[in-house]
Motif scaffolding. Structure first.
Motif, PDB file in Angstrom:
ATOM      1  N   SER A 193      49.028  36.899  32.755  1.00 58.19           N
ATOM      2  CA  SER A 193      48.249  35.700  32.431  1.00 58.19           C
ATOM      3  C   SER A 193      48.971  34.717  31.512  1.00 58.19           C
ATOM      4  O   SER A 193      48.849  33.494  31.711  1.00 58.19           O
ATOM      5  CB  SER A 193      46.902  36.105  31.817  1.00 58.19           C
ATOM      6  N   ASP A 204      43.473  45.728  34.141  1.00 61.63           N
ATOM      7  CA  ASP A 204      43.333  44.930  32.924  1.00 61.63           C
ATOM      8  C   ASP A 204      44.678  44.723  32.240  1.00 61.63           C
ATOM      9  O   ASP A 204      44.998  43.614  31.781  1.00 61.63           O
ATOM     10  CB  ASP A 204      42.330  45.579  31.966  1.00 61.63           C
ATOM     11  N   GLN A 205      45.498  45.768  32.207  1.00 57.90           N
ATOM     12  CA  GLN A 205      46.816  45.650  31.573  1.00 57.90           C
ATOM     13  C   GLN A 205      47.742  44.741  32.376  1.00 57.90           C
ATOM     14  O   GLN A 205      48.496  43.943  31.812  1.00 57.90           O
ATOM     15  CB  GLN A 205      47.438  47.032  31.415  1.00 57.90           C
ATOM     16  N   LYS A 218      31.462  49.026  34.536  1.00 57.15           N
ATOM     17  CA  LYS A 218      32.869  48.748  34.878  1.00 57.15           C
ATOM     18  C   LYS A 218      33.050  47.353  35.479  1.00 57.15           C
ATOM     19  O   LYS A 218      33.411  47.195  36.637  1.00 57.15           O
ATOM     20  CB  LYS A 218      33.425  49.806  35.833  1.00 57.15           C
ATOM     21  N   GLN A 229      44.349  50.326  35.465  1.00 55.96           N
ATOM     22  CA  GLN A 229      45.322  49.496  34.747  1.00 55.96           C
ATOM     23  C   GLN A 229      45.368  48.039  35.221  1.00 55.96           C
ATOM     24  O   GLN A 229      46.285  47.307  34.856  1.00 55.96           O
ATOM     25  CB  GLN A 229      46.730  50.107  34.828  1.00 55.96           C
ATOM     26  N   VAL A 241      41.388  38.379  29.048  1.00 58.72           N
ATOM     27  CA  VAL A 241      41.082  39.514  29.916  1.00 58.72           C
ATOM     28  C   VAL A 241      40.345  40.534  29.063  1.00 58.72           C
ATOM     29  O   VAL A 241      40.901  41.045  28.084  1.00 58.72           O
ATOM     30  CB  VAL A 241      42.354  40.147  30.516  1.00 58.72           C
ATOM     31  N   ASP A 242      39.091  40.797  29.392  1.00 56.45           N
ATOM     32  CA  ASP A 242      38.324  41.767  28.630  1.00 56.45           C
ATOM     33  C   ASP A 242      37.236  42.379  29.511  1.00 56.45           C
ATOM     34  O   ASP A 242      37.042  41.967  30.649  1.00 56.45           O
ATOM     35  CB  ASP A 242      37.720  41.135  27.364  1.00 56.45           C
ATOM     36  N   TRP A 243      36.559  43.361  28.956  1.00 57.10           N
ATOM     37  CA  TRP A 243      35.529  44.063  29.715  1.00 57.10           C
ATOM     38  C   TRP A 243      34.172  43.427  29.441  1.00 57.10           C
ATOM     39  O   TRP A 243      33.689  43.455  28.325  1.00 57.10           O
ATOM     40  CB  TRP A 243      35.511  45.547  29.360  1.00 57.10           C
ATOM     41  N   LEU A 297      35.187  44.038  34.829  1.00 63.26           N
ATOM     42  CA  LEU A 297      36.320  43.425  34.132  1.00 63.26           C
ATOM     43  C   LEU A 297      36.250  41.913  34.298  1.00 63.26           C
ATOM     44  O   LEU A 297      35.932  41.414  35.387  1.00 63.26           O
ATOM     45  CB  LEU A 297      37.634  43.954  34.695  1.00 63.26           C
ATOM     46  N   CYS A 298      36.553  41.174  33.242  1.00 60.71           N
ATOM     47  CA  CYS A 298      36.515  39.714  33.273  1.00 60.71           C
ATOM     48  C   CYS A 298      37.905  39.157  32.989  1.00 60.71           C
ATOM     49  O   CYS A 298      38.556  39.561  32.011  1.00 60.71           O
ATOM     50  CB  CYS A 298      35.523  39.194  32.232  1.00 60.71           C
ATOM     51  N   ALA A 299      38.355  38.248  33.839  1.00 64.46           N
ATOM     52  CA  ALA A 299      39.640  37.566  33.642  1.00 64.46           C
ATOM     53  C   ALA A 299      39.420  36.071  33.805  1.00 64.46           C
ATOM     54  O   ALA A 299      38.961  35.624  34.862  1.00 64.46           O
ATOM     55  CB  ALA A 299      40.677  38.062  34.648  1.00 64.46           C
ATOM     56  N   ALA A 349      46.685  41.162  31.823  1.00 66.22           N
ATOM     57  CA  ALA A 349      47.057  40.727  30.479  1.00 66.22           C
ATOM     58  C   ALA A 349      48.548  40.411  30.384  1.00 66.22           C
ATOM     59  O   ALA A 349      48.965  39.554  29.598  1.00 66.22           O
ATOM     60  CB  ALA A 349      46.678  41.793  29.458  1.00 66.22           C
TER      61      ALA A 349
END
Length: 279
Positions: free
Chosen positions: A255, A248-249, A216, A246, A273-275, A218-220, A252
């Motif tokens: 951004s 990540d949402q 788990k 949420q 933004v992805d995992w 998350l990359c932004a 997204a």
């Protein structure tokens, strides 16, 4: 590194990216009534004077917070901008570092522990929170200090890891620290900031974290210009271990607005933004 002082860079585009995301993490914690813990490895001085000699010398905040602080913004950015506005009236003269953002969003029973090794920065940090019983300031190595407090009480919350990355070794040191910290507090949220630089040391750091066995992540990432030349930060990255639901949402959705406001030239910015590692 004891030579680094964030006053030269306070409020720049990377601070905006990092602190907007941090505000989203703290907002998520505040959705429950249970108290939380906030820990930080490299606290800085918490409150930055944008009229100071340091800030005036570089003027980096002009390409960061100055572009957005009184502009229309999406809902996801409102809480962050409110924290900046709380320090300013008509003119933008002050910027809240991450410890102050955490304190502004903390409630009565939440607890904040901030590490800072630079003597002058640590004294300034202590002065900001001298009257705040919720905040403990530690003049010590950030990694050693945070590890000594894990798992924290309350046992929910976030650790912000924000070194200067002035030397290459800091990337490997960060991975080693995160691995140890996660072993002690596997349910904690860890937010890791890193600069996007042409040398690409951050790419090895990401690969090492992806291979660490931690799930788990998350990359932004936000790029405000192309990666031209051999030097100069062209983007900002954040890794979040155990992100709230949420996030990540939300990232997204906000951004594209960030890129539009902060890019150096129209069309020069991008975001992702992805995992890095899924659940």
């Amino acid at each position: 590194m004891l030579s680094y002082q964030h006053g030269f860079h306070a409020g720049n585009f990377a601070d905006v990216h990092k602190h907007l995301l941090l505000t989203l993490l703290l907002q998520a914690l505040n959705r429950k009534t249970k108290p939380w813990s906030y820990l930080e490895t490299h606290g800085g001085r918490a409150r930055y004077d944008l009229t100071s000699a340091q800030a005036s010398k570089t003027g980096e905040f002009q390409a960061g917070i100055a572009r957005i602080w009184q502009q229309p913004a999406p809902a996801a950015a409102q809480a962050y901008l409110e924290q900046v506005c709380a320090l300013n009236t008509e003119a933008l003269t002050a910027y809240p570092g991450s410890p102050l953002l955490a304190a502004q969003l903390a409630r009565e029973h939440d607890r904040i522990s901030v590490m800072e090794l630079h003597p002058a920065e640590a004294e300034a940090l202590k002065a900001v929170f001298r009257q705040d019983a919720r905040v403990a300031v530690h003049h010590r190595d950030g990694y050693e200090g945070v590890l000594s407090l894990l798992p924290p009480k309350p046992n929910r919350g976030v650790v912000l890891i924000d070194p200067s990355f002035e030397v290459k070794q800091e990337y490997a040191d960060l991975v080693q620290f995160v691995s140890k910290a996660y072993q002690r507090w596997s349910n904690g949220c860890f937010a890791i900031w890193y600069p996007l630089l042409p040398a690409g040391q951050w790419q090895r750091m990401k690969r090492d974290l992806a291979a660490s066995g931690i799930r788990k992540i998350l990359c932004a990432e936000l790029e405000v210009s192309a990666a031209d030349g051999e030097r100069g930060m062209y983007g900002s990255g954040m890794l979040v271990i155990n992100p709230p639901w949420q996030l990540d949402q939300t990232l997204a959705s906000v951004s594209p607005w960030l890129v539009e406001q902060l890019q150096v030239e129209r069309g020069s910015g991008t975001w992702r933004v992805d995992w890095l590692v899924p659940e």
